[in-house]
Scaffold this active site. Structure first.
Site, PDB file in Angstrom:
ATOM      1  N   ASP A   1       0.851  -1.181   0.000  1.00  0.00           N
ATOM      2  CA  ASP A   1       0.000   0.000   0.000  1.00  0.00           C
ATOM      3  C   ASP A   1       0.891   1.237   0.000  1.00  0.00           C
ATOM      4  OD1 ASP A   1      -2.068  -1.760   0.134  1.00  0.00           O
ATOM      5  OD2 ASP A   1      -2.735  -1.211   2.152  1.00  0.00           O
TER       6      ASP A   1
ATOM      7  N   ASP B   1     -15.360  -3.350  -2.223  1.00  0.00           N
ATOM      8  CA  ASP B   1     -15.014  -3.179  -0.811  1.00  0.00           C
ATOM      9  C   ASP B   1     -16.310  -2.982  -0.037  1.00  0.00           C
ATOM     10  OD1 ASP B   1     -12.356  -3.150  -1.723  1.00  0.00           O
ATOM     11  OD2 ASP B   1     -12.427  -0.978  -2.006  1.00  0.00           O
TER      12      ASP B   1
END
Length: 239
Positions: free
Chosen positions: A8, A129
């Site tokens: 990330d 998500d």
């Protein structure tokens, strides 16, 4: 099953978040390229990159780092975060990215997704998500009234071949994946499913493998030593 080590990116660094909360950030490596090369050296066959800044800004904010990683590694790299235009997709693919993940725009801009699928086919992956089963957008800051299964079925009808599913409540928590939601998703659609969020142990990866999922993304468990990448790769080869 493919194992996607996760990197990330935030402000050019490799970080981990807790449940997607930007204020709960831990820097795990100041040098994302070094981290990516390490995963490749350990035997990873694929790599998962997320541009966290891009997810908020709607543009590939960490493009220089992404390009450096994609051009240096020999394994395929998939990228998500802030991909909301055909121009962004073209830019990422041109610097060596193998597949791009469309998240927010898959829900909010279906015309864009259709155009992306028409232009790039299976290089387009959709990220779903969910927070308490409902789809979240814009770096997980907003939660819609669309159920994750509903969106997945719509994506399949549009021609999407691969979905990355994240239960936000599990992300970065080492609490284990949401096996129930993953099973429901897999029974609802016939596309490739990549599990993301909550992986805490080799046993989690082995269970996902037995579910015949296409892939699993793991980050925090690798960085914290809860999962040893070489062991996980061997497990999915032999299970």
């Amino acid at each position: 099953m493919l194992i996607f080590p996760a990197i990330d990116l935030k402000n050019g660094r490799c970080v981990r978040l807790y449940q997607g909360q930007f204020e709960q950030e831990t820097v795990v490596n100041e040098n994302p390229l070094q981290q990516a090369l390490r995963f490749e050296q350990l035997g990873a066959k694929v790599l998962h990159l997320v541009d966290l800044d891009g997810a908020l800004d709607g543009t590939p904010t960490n493009l220089p780092v992404i390009e450096q990683i994609a051009k240096t590694l020999r394994i395929p790299v998939q990228v998500g975060g802030g991909i909301r235009s055909l121009e962004t997709i073209a830019t990422l693919l041109s610097v060596g990215v193998d597949r791009v993940i469309i998240g927010t725009a898959a829900l909010l801009d279906p015309a864009f997704l259709r155009a992306a699928l028409a232009a790039y086919g299976e290089k387009i992956v959709v990220g779903i998500d969910a927070k308490e089963e409902y789809v979240a957008t814009r770096g997980w800051l907003d939660v819609s009234d669309v159920h994750y299964i509903t969106l997945a079925k719509q994506m399949e009808e549009m021609g999407v071949k691969t979905i990355v599913f994240t239960d936000i409540s599990r992300d970065g928590t080492l609490a284990g994946p949401n096996f129930e939601q993953l099973a429901s998703l897999q029974s609802a659609v016939a596309v490739n499913i990549v599990a993301s969020g909550g992986v805490s142990s080799l046993a989690d990866i082995e269970k996902l493998n037995r579910m015949n999922l296409y892939g699993v993304i793991t980050g925090k468990a690798l960085y914290d030593g809860k999962v040893v990448l070489e062991e996980a790769l061997e497990a999915v080869k032999t299970c």
